[in-house]
Design a protein around this motif. Structure first.
Motif, PDB file in Angstrom:
ATOM      1  N   THR A 192       0.795  -1.236   0.000  1.00  0.00           N
ATOM      2  CA  THR A 192       0.000   0.000   0.000  1.00  0.00           C
ATOM      3  C   THR A 192       0.826   1.285   0.000  1.00  0.00           C
ATOM      4  N   THR A 193       0.161   2.379  -0.387  1.00  0.00           N
ATOM      5  CA  THR A 193       0.761   3.705  -0.512  1.00  0.00           C
ATOM      6  C   THR A 193       1.581   4.081   0.724  1.00  0.00           C
ATOM      7  N   THR A 194       0.996   3.901   1.900  1.00  0.00           N
ATOM      8  CA  THR A 194       1.668   4.306   3.133  1.00  0.00           C
ATOM      9  C   THR A 194       2.939   3.489   3.361  1.00  0.00           C
ATOM     10  N   VAL A 259      -7.453   6.705  -3.603  1.00  0.00           N
ATOM     11  CA  VAL A 259      -8.491   6.289  -2.650  1.00  0.00           C
ATOM     12  C   VAL A 259      -9.601   7.339  -2.586  1.00  0.00           C
ATOM     13  N   GLU A 278      -8.376  19.129  -0.549  1.00  0.00           N
ATOM     14  CA  GLU A 278      -7.068  18.728  -1.094  1.00  0.00           C
ATOM     15  C   GLU A 278      -6.002  19.764  -0.741  1.00  0.00           C
ATOM     16  N   ILE A 334     -10.279   6.002   5.942  1.00  0.00           N
ATOM     17  CA  ILE A 334     -10.052   4.812   5.108  1.00  0.00           C
ATOM     18  C   ILE A 334      -8.572   4.728   4.705  1.00  0.00           C
TER      19      ILE A 334
HETATM   20  P1  NAI Z   1      -2.526   9.259  -2.734  1.00  0.00           P
HETATM   21  O1  NAI Z   1      -1.198   9.793  -2.410  1.00  0.00           O
HETATM   22  O2  NAI Z   1      -2.886   8.891  -4.131  1.00  0.00           O
HETATM   23  O3  NAI Z   1      -3.671  10.252  -2.224  1.00  0.00           O
HETATM   24  C1  NAI Z   1      -3.652  10.933  -1.012  1.00  0.00           C
HETATM   25  C2  NAI Z   1      -4.112  12.370  -1.309  1.00  0.00           C
HETATM   26  O4  NAI Z   1      -4.305  13.066  -0.088  1.00  0.00           O
HETATM   27  C3  NAI Z   1      -3.093  13.165  -2.128  1.00  0.00           C
HETATM   28  O5  NAI Z   1      -3.681  13.656  -3.308  1.00  0.00           O
HETATM   29  C4  NAI Z   1      -2.673  14.285  -1.187  1.00  0.00           C
HETATM   30  O6  NAI Z   1      -2.407  15.494  -1.866  1.00  0.00           O
HETATM   31  C5  NAI Z   1      -3.888  14.403  -0.272  1.00  0.00           C
HETATM   32  N1  NAI Z   1      -3.589  14.993   1.028  1.00  0.00           N
HETATM   33  C6  NAI Z   1      -2.482  14.838   1.804  1.00  0.00           C
HETATM   34  N2  NAI Z   1      -2.600  15.551   2.930  1.00  0.00           N
HETATM   35  C7  NAI Z   1      -3.808  16.169   2.875  1.00  0.00           C
HETATM   36  C8  NAI Z   1      -4.515  17.035   3.750  1.00  0.00           C
HETATM   37  N3  NAI Z   1      -3.982  17.422   4.906  1.00  0.00           N
HETATM   38  N4  NAI Z   1      -5.748  17.459   3.387  1.00  0.00           N
HETATM   39  C9  NAI Z   1      -6.292  17.079   2.211  1.00  0.00           C
HETATM   40  N5  NAI Z   1      -5.668  16.248   1.336  1.00  0.00           N
HETATM   41  C10 NAI Z   1      -4.452  15.815   1.663  1.00  0.00           C
HETATM   42  O7  NAI Z   1      -2.707   7.971  -1.792  1.00  0.00           O
HETATM   43  P2  NAI Z   1      -3.816   6.819  -1.952  1.00  0.00           P
HETATM   44  O8  NAI Z   1      -3.280   5.726  -2.788  1.00  0.00           O
HETATM   45  O9  NAI Z   1      -5.093   7.455  -2.297  1.00  0.00           O
HETATM   46  O10 NAI Z   1      -3.838   6.242  -0.464  1.00  0.00           O
HETATM   47  C11 NAI Z   1      -4.324   7.011   0.626  1.00  0.00           C
HETATM   48  C12 NAI Z   1      -4.260   6.168   1.902  1.00  0.00           C
HETATM   49  O11 NAI Z   1      -5.155   5.063   1.791  1.00  0.00           O
HETATM   50  C13 NAI Z   1      -2.900   5.535   2.199  1.00  0.00           C
HETATM   51  O12 NAI Z   1      -2.713   5.523   3.590  1.00  0.00           O
HETATM   52  C14 NAI Z   1      -3.037   4.126   1.665  1.00  0.00           C
HETATM   53  O13 NAI Z   1      -2.107   3.274   2.230  1.00  0.00           O
HETATM   54  C15 NAI Z   1      -4.460   3.838   2.048  1.00  0.00           C
HETATM   55  N6  NAI Z   1      -5.170   2.793   1.299  1.00  0.00           N
HETATM   56  C16 NAI Z   1      -6.256   2.253   1.929  1.00  0.00           C
HETATM   57  C17 NAI Z   1      -7.013   1.293   1.314  1.00  0.00           C
HETATM   58  C18 NAI Z   1      -8.177   0.688   2.012  1.00  0.00           C
HETATM   59  O14 NAI Z   1      -8.726  -0.291   1.527  1.00  0.00           O
HETATM   60  N7  NAI Z   1      -8.598   1.186   3.147  1.00  0.00           N
HETATM   61  C19 NAI Z   1      -6.716   0.823  -0.060  1.00  0.00           C
HETATM   62  C20 NAI Z   1      -5.584   1.501  -0.651  1.00  0.00           C
HETATM   63  C21 NAI Z   1      -4.843   2.443   0.013  1.00  0.00           C
END
Ligand code: NAI
Length: 465
Positions: A192-194, A259, A278, A334
């Protein structure tokens, strides 16, 4: 309960788990194709994989695929609320050691993470399959502590203290344990991303002691699981938790990455009026042009009925925000870790447990919020995570990544890699038939005209999909 060397909730759930695994197999064509292609050759023979990834039905199909390819496995969940106890029972029944109970404590979580490295013959692990990076961090922090670095003092919070206590316990019981594990590890594949962010940080500091494959950034992972997976599982989690009517409600999605895009679509599908926050102007522009109002949580929070954070960042929904939310606003995360919402700042308020993973929290002025999964990822805490089909794409990447690192270690330095595009395209190809999708083919002239081969890869590496 203990079952053999496993620790699970209830072994009598195994037959139910097995039936659901059999159903999932029919929806996971990529994994079943891996079994057909590699089952006889057993390319993972000799691999001892310590797995830390949500112990769900879909993960059970991954585990059994890796075993069929020759690997030995030990498994734990990467979140205290995400285990499906019937899936854990079905795996334990096959004799694969699994350490996972839905609702386990944090102490148990780190004990179980430790257990995935405790092979019965005392020999070390040689591969990690990680989701979020906790298993990798456990070994690397422990090894640095064994080398005399002061990495286990000044814990920032209670959770770190629990992790540090587990590392210290293992150091006392098995001297040299962490260094031995670290030195035996051929590689890690990260879901995953994190977790991937953590790996790149290690690489940049020169602290990555083995190669890693970033599974998340296969196109067939992050552009599918993170997006279409959350599109189905976000609303599923909110509904199972609250049964709230979503049509007409105002929902805020914090973050519009992969996500966040899936979550916003999920809420639109349920009829909610969706707003997005965002920090990245590109993602904010995407949100606006997808038709969402782009707001700040300070401005729009007080009018929202549902607020979900999807950022992978910390302190996104603060105590101050929550003080101003509406009475009975639904608040959830999430993203991978629970620090997106300032849950620790809510601890001294009045908590009323409604049911497992749903709490009503009352503020001093009488205002209440509904907090899902104590701020941990709600689609796995309150529902059952993503559907099998999309997890098949993610996990096929995991299987190919494990095979790569295990069978061709000479090709990899101690860096973070993504799988080559031809394998990404292969994963997608394996999932087309199930949907009845028929591919067109390029003529030799067409392929030459756009500068690709008729067999692919069809895009340059910089293409963004
Ligand atoms: P990403 O990096 O594509 O998207 C995160 C977005 O949040 C970025 O566009 C960023 O600019 C924005 N962001 C960061 N700080 C912010 C703030 N303070 N306020 C508003 N926006 C902000 O990452 P992705 O792939 O979307 O993953 C996000 C999280 O979800 C990670 O922790 C990942 O590991 C997790 N994840 C969870 C899943 C699940 O099933 N629950 C599935 C896949 C990923």
């Amino acid at each position: 309960m203990a079952h053999g060397s496993s620790i699970i909730a209830d072994i009598s759930l195994a037959p139910w788990g097995r039936k659901e695994i059999e159903i999932a197999e029919t929806e996971m064509p990529g994994l079943m194709a891996c079994r057909a292609e590699f089952g006889e050759e057993k390319p993972l023979k000799g691999a001892r994989i310590s797995g830390s990834l949500h112990m769900t039905i879909q993960t059970a199909v991954l585990i059994e695929t890796l075993r069929e390819l020759g690997a030995e496995l030990r498994w734990a969940s990467c979140n205290i609320f995400s285990t499906q106890d019937h899936a854990a029972a079905a795996i334990a029944e096959t004799g694969i050691p699994v350490f996972a109970v839905k609702g386990e404590t944090l102490e148990e979580y780190w004990t179980y993470t430790d257990q995935i490295f405790q092979w019965e013959d005392g020999e070390p692990t040689n591969m990690i399959l990680d989701d979020g990076g906790d298993a990798t961090m456990y070994i690397l922090l422990g090894a640095r502590a064994e080398e005399g670095e002061d990495v286990l003092s000044n814990p920032g919070n209670e959770e770190e203290e629990i992790l540090f206590a587990q590392i210290k316990k293992r150091m006392a019981e098995t001297p040299g344990f962490f260094k031995r594990q670290r030195d035996a590890i051929r590689g890690v594949t990260e879901e995953t991303t994190t977790g991937v962010n953590r790996l790149y940080q290690l690489q940049n500091k020169g602290l990555l002691p083995f190669p890693a494959i970033n599974v998340n950034d296969s196109v067939t992972k992050s552009k599918f699981d993170n997006k279409y997976g959350c599109k189905e599982s976000l609303v599923d989690g909110i509904r199972r938790a609250t049964d709230v009517m979503m049509a007409g409600k105002v929902a805020i999605v914090c973050g519009y990455g992969d996500v966040g895009k899936g979550c916003a679509q999920s809420l639109v599908g349920a009829g909610a009026r969706v707003k997005v926050t965002e920090v990245d102007p590109i993602c904010a522009l995407q949100a606006a042009m997808d038709g969402f109002e782009v707001v700040t949580l300070d401005d729009a929070g007080p009018d929202a009925d549902i607020v979900v954070t999807t950022t992978g960042n910390k302190d996104v929904i603060t105590l101050d925000h929550m003080r101003k939310f509406k009475d009975m606003a639904i608040v959830g995360n999430i993203g991978h870790f629970d620090n997106e919402i300032q849950v620790s700042a809510l601890r001294n308020l009045q908590w009323t447990n409604v049911k497992p993973q749903v709490d009503m929290i009352t503020f001093p002025d009488g205002k209440r919020i509904l907090l899902l999964s104590e701020g941990r990822l709600l689609n796995l805490g309150n529902a059952t995570g993503h559907p099998s089909f999309v997890m098949s794409a993610s996990f096929t990447n995991q299987v190919l990544a494990q095979i790569e690192l295990w069978t061709r270690p000479q090709n990899y330095e101690n860096k973070v890699y993504v799988l080559p595009k031809h394998l990404d395209e292969k994963v997608a190809r394996l999932h087309l038939d199930k949907l009845g999708a028929k591919l067109s083919t390029l003529s030799a002239e067409q392929a030459a005209y756009i500068g690709v081969s008729t067999e692919g890869p069809f895009k340059p590496d910089h293409y963004r999909y």
